[in-house]
Design a protein around this motif. Structure first.
Motif, PDB file in Angstrom:
ATOM      1  N   VAL A  38       0.838  -1.202   0.000  1.00  0.00           N
ATOM      2  CA  VAL A  38       0.000   0.000   0.000  1.00  0.00           C
ATOM      3  C   VAL A  38       0.875   1.255   0.000  1.00  0.00           C
ATOM      4  CG1 VAL A  38      -1.618   1.370   1.389  1.00  0.00           C
ATOM      5  CG2 VAL A  38      -1.999  -1.088   1.087  1.00  0.00           C
ATOM      6  N   LEU A  39       1.893   1.259   0.858  1.00  0.00           N
ATOM      7  CA  LEU A  39       2.765   2.438   0.919  1.00  0.00           C
ATOM      8  C   LEU A  39       3.485   2.659  -0.409  1.00  0.00           C
ATOM      9  CD1 LEU A  39       4.293   2.150   4.520  1.00  0.00           C
ATOM     10  CD2 LEU A  39       2.470   3.671   3.731  1.00  0.00           C
ATOM     11  N   GLN A  40       3.857   1.562  -1.067  1.00  0.00           N
ATOM     12  CA  GLN A  40       4.513   1.709  -2.377  1.00  0.00           C
ATOM     13  C   GLN A  40       3.566   2.358  -3.379  1.00  0.00           C
ATOM     14  OE1 GLN A  40       5.861  -2.377  -2.843  1.00  0.00           O
ATOM     15  NE2 GLN A  40       7.981  -1.687  -2.871  1.00  0.00           N
ATOM     16  N   LYS A  41       2.318   1.921  -3.357  1.00  0.00           N
ATOM     17  CA  LYS A  41       1.338   2.492  -4.300  1.00  0.00           C
ATOM     18  C   LYS A  41       1.063   3.964  -3.978  1.00  0.00           C
ATOM     19  CE  LYS A  41      -0.884  -1.876  -5.437  1.00  0.00           C
ATOM     20  NZ  LYS A  41      -0.653  -1.918  -6.867  1.00  0.00           N
ATOM     21  N   VAL A  42       1.007   4.276  -2.697  1.00  0.00           N
ATOM     22  CA  VAL A  42       0.780   5.678  -2.313  1.00  0.00           C
ATOM     23  C   VAL A  42       1.960   6.535  -2.779  1.00  0.00           C
ATOM     24  CG1 VAL A  42       0.553   7.270  -0.363  1.00  0.00           C
ATOM     25  CG2 VAL A  42      -0.689   5.098  -0.346  1.00  0.00           C
ATOM     26  N   GLN A  43       3.165   5.999  -2.585  1.00  0.00           N
ATOM     27  CA  GLN A  43       4.348   6.759  -3.004  1.00  0.00           C
ATOM     28  C   GLN A  43       4.402   6.917  -4.520  1.00  0.00           C
ATOM     29  OE1 GLN A  43       8.230   6.808  -0.935  1.00  0.00           O
ATOM     30  NE2 GLN A  43       8.967   5.713  -2.720  1.00  0.00           N
ATOM     31  N   GLU A  44       3.991   5.877  -5.232  1.00  0.00           N
ATOM     32  CA  GLU A  44       3.940   5.974  -6.698  1.00  0.00           C
ATOM     33  C   GLU A  44       3.011   7.106  -7.114  1.00  0.00           C
ATOM     34  OE1 GLU A  44       2.717   2.275  -8.559  1.00  0.00           O
ATOM     35  OE2 GLU A  44       4.437   1.283  -7.626  1.00  0.00           O
ATOM     36  N   LYS A  45       1.916   7.231  -6.378  1.00  0.00           N
ATOM     37  CA  LYS A  45       0.910   8.233  -6.725  1.00  0.00           C
ATOM     38  C   LYS A  45       1.357   9.645  -6.351  1.00  0.00           C
ATOM     39  CE  LYS A  45      -3.207   9.312  -8.148  1.00  0.00           C
ATOM     40  NZ  LYS A  45      -3.550   9.095  -9.551  1.00  0.00           N
ATOM     41  N   LEU A  46       1.915   9.799  -5.140  1.00  0.00           N
ATOM     42  CA  LEU A  46       2.205  11.138  -4.622  1.00  0.00           C
ATOM     43  C   LEU A  46       3.670  11.542  -4.747  1.00  0.00           C
ATOM     44  CD1 LEU A  46       0.082  11.005  -1.340  1.00  0.00           C
ATOM     45  CD2 LEU A  46      -0.600  11.883  -3.568  1.00  0.00           C
ATOM     46  N   GLY A  47       4.532  10.574  -5.020  1.00  0.00           N
ATOM     47  CA  GLY A  47       5.949  10.882  -5.120  1.00  0.00           C
ATOM     48  C   GLY A  47       6.682  10.721  -3.799  1.00  0.00           C
ATOM     49  N   TYR A  48       5.948  10.775  -2.694  1.00  0.00           N
ATOM     50  CA  TYR A  48       6.528  10.566  -1.373  1.00  0.00           C
ATOM     51  C   TYR A  48       5.390  10.261  -0.407  1.00  0.00           C
ATOM     52  CZ  TYR A  48       5.066  15.270   0.190  1.00  0.00           C
ATOM     53  OH  TYR A  48       4.351  16.383   0.554  1.00  0.00           O
ATOM     54  N   LEU A  49       5.707  10.090   0.881  1.00  0.00           N
ATOM     55  CA  LEU A  49       4.680   9.735   1.856  1.00  0.00           C
ATOM     56  C   LEU A  49       4.492  10.885   2.846  1.00  0.00           C
ATOM     57  CD1 LEU A  49       5.865   6.067   2.583  1.00  0.00           C
ATOM     58  CD2 LEU A  49       3.964   6.785   1.115  1.00  0.00           C
ATOM     59  N   PRO A  50       3.631  11.828   2.522  1.00  0.00           N
ATOM     60  CA  PRO A  50       3.413  12.937   3.454  1.00  0.00           C
ATOM     61  C   PRO A  50       2.695  12.449   4.718  1.00  0.00           C
ATOM     62  CG  PRO A  50       1.908  13.102   1.582  1.00  0.00           C
ATOM     63  CD  PRO A  50       2.797  11.921   1.331  1.00  0.00           C
ATOM     64  N   GLU A  51       2.825  13.205   5.787  1.00  0.00           N
ATOM     65  CA  GLU A  51       2.215  12.790   7.070  1.00  0.00           C
ATOM     66  C   GLU A  51       0.722  12.504   6.979  1.00  0.00           C
ATOM     67  OE1 GLU A  51       4.961  15.206  10.081  1.00  0.00           O
ATOM     68  OE2 GLU A  51       2.972  14.760  10.889  1.00  0.00           O
ATOM     69  N   PRO A  52      -0.067  13.355   6.285  1.00  0.00           N
ATOM     70  CA  PRO A  52      -1.508  13.059   6.195  1.00  0.00           C
ATOM     71  C   PRO A  52      -1.787  11.725   5.498  1.00  0.00           C
ATOM     72  CG  PRO A  52      -1.046  15.312   5.495  1.00  0.00           C
ATOM     73  CD  PRO A  52       0.275  14.632   5.651  1.00  0.00           C
ATOM     74  N   PHE A  74      11.824   2.488   7.960  1.00  0.00           N
ATOM     75  CA  PHE A  74      12.731   1.328   7.968  1.00  0.00           C
ATOM     76  C   PHE A  74      13.298   1.047   6.575  1.00  0.00           C
ATOM     77  CE2 PHE A  74      13.651  -3.218   7.624  1.00  0.00           C
ATOM     78  CZ  PHE A  74      14.529  -3.375   8.696  1.00  0.00           C
ATOM     79  N   TYR A  75      12.440   1.157   5.567  1.00  0.00           N
ATOM     80  CA  TYR A  75      12.880   0.826   4.203  1.00  0.00           C
ATOM     81  C   TYR A  75      13.350   2.089   3.482  1.00  0.00           C
ATOM     82  CZ  TYR A  75      10.651  -3.614   5.111  1.00  0.00           C
ATOM     83  OH  TYR A  75      10.317  -4.821   5.659  1.00  0.00           O
ATOM     84  N   ASN A  76      14.569   2.026   2.941  1.00  0.00           N
ATOM     85  CA  ASN A  76      15.101   3.269   2.370  1.00  0.00           C
ATOM     86  C   ASN A  76      14.513   3.624   1.008  1.00  0.00           C
ATOM     87  OD1 ASN A  76      16.433   1.502   0.772  1.00  0.00           O
ATOM     88  ND2 ASN A  76      18.491   1.959   1.526  1.00  0.00           N
ATOM     89  N   PHE A  77      13.633   2.775   0.470  1.00  0.00           N
ATOM     90  CA  PHE A  77      12.992   3.173  -0.794  1.00  0.00           C
ATOM     91  C   PHE A  77      11.749   4.029  -0.558  1.00  0.00           C
ATOM     92  CE2 PHE A  77       9.962  -0.187  -0.122  1.00  0.00           C
ATOM     93  CZ  PHE A  77      10.687  -1.297   0.278  1.00  0.00           C
ATOM     94  N   PHE A  78      11.384   4.219   0.702  1.00  0.00           N
ATOM     95  CA  PHE A  78      10.270   5.137   0.968  1.00  0.00           C
ATOM     96  C   PHE A  78      10.828   6.531   1.230  1.00  0.00           C
ATOM     97  CE2 PHE A  78       7.944   1.197   2.422  1.00  0.00           C
ATOM     98  CZ  PHE A  78       7.085   1.184   1.330  1.00  0.00           C
ATOM     99  N   ARG A  79      10.111   7.524   0.691  1.00  0.00           N
ATOM    100  CA  ARG A  79      10.523   8.912   0.906  1.00  0.00           C
ATOM    101  C   ARG A  79       9.487   9.600   1.781  1.00  0.00           C
ATOM    102  NH1 ARG A  79      13.715   9.783  -3.727  1.00  0.00           N
ATOM    103  NH2 ARG A  79      13.076   8.469  -5.454  1.00  0.00           N
ATOM    104  N   LEU A  80       9.984  10.341   2.761  1.00  0.00           N
ATOM    105  CA  LEU A  80       9.067  11.061   3.644  1.00  0.00           C
ATOM    106  C   LEU A  80       9.014  12.550   3.308  1.00  0.00           C
ATOM    107  CD1 LEU A  80       9.965   9.263   6.975  1.00  0.00           C
ATOM    108  CD2 LEU A  80       7.993   8.887   5.517  1.00  0.00           C
ATOM    109  N   LYS A  81       9.819  12.926   2.340  1.00  0.00           N
ATOM    110  CA  LYS A  81       9.818  14.342   1.938  1.00  0.00           C
ATOM    111  C   LYS A  81       9.602  14.423   0.433  1.00  0.00           C
ATOM    112  CE  LYS A  81      12.455  16.220   5.631  1.00  0.00           C
ATOM    113  NZ  LYS A  81      13.805  16.142   6.161  1.00  0.00           N
TER     114      LYS A  81
END
Ligand code: FES
Length: 164
Positions: A38-52, A74-81
């Motif tokens: 799910v997080l991968q799909k969200v990141q694909e959509k938004l480019g990163y994982l914003p707090e909301p 934990f996983y370095n392929f996720f971006r928080l910014k």
């Protein structure tokens, strides 16, 4: 190499991102084990994982925000910014390293005024290093928004990032 969304892309999605996320999460709502997917799909959509987005995923999947945040960090392929409009990736593979990759990385850092994993304040550029991109014959390489530039020199860096 997968396409990378940039700050420009995410800005246009911002107003209706809740609906987009609902659609992404819906098939996995009761599958706690699907969190990474799910997080991968969200990141694909938004480019990163914003707090909301993390909060929305947590609520929908009945997890705590700290659990979701823990996986995202934990996983370095996720971006928080957010990623800058131009994502500069410097290859740190062996062939590129041997042929001057570290010098190219220093040139890019100096030119943009940011370090690895950072984005310029105006969101124009992000910088990261990547494993071998499979173009060793052209080493040292950099990639800008999925386009590879080979046989890099500090002079070429200055030309490519001219307006940085
Ligand atoms: S090591 Fe850089 S492309 Fe292979």
């Amino acid at each position: 190499m997968p396409e990378t969304k940039t700050a420009t892309d995410t800005a246009s999605l911002a107003p209706d991102f809740r609906d987009d996320l609902d659609r992404i999460i819906a098939p996995y709502r009761n599958e706690r084990g699907a969190l990474i997917a799910v997080l991968q799909k969200v990141q694909e959509k938004l480019g990163y994982l914003p707090e909301p987005a993390i909060a929305q995923v947590a609520k929908a999947m009945r997890l705590s925000e700290s659990e979701v945040f823990g996986v995202a960090t934990f996983y370095n392929f996720f971006r928080l910014k957010p990623v800058g409009a131009r994502l500069v990736q410097v290859c740190r593979g062996t062939a590129c390293h041997v042929r001057g990759g570290p010098r190219i990385l220093e040139s890019v850092k100096k030119h943009l005024g940011i370090g690895e994993g950072q984005t310029t304040a105006d969101l124009k550029y992000s910088l990261e290093t990547v494993a071998c991109i499979g173009a060793c014959a052209l080493a040292p390489n950099i990639v800008i928004n999925n386009e590879t530039y080979g046989r890099m020199t500090s002079k070429k860096v200055a030309e490519l990032l001219g307006e940085g």
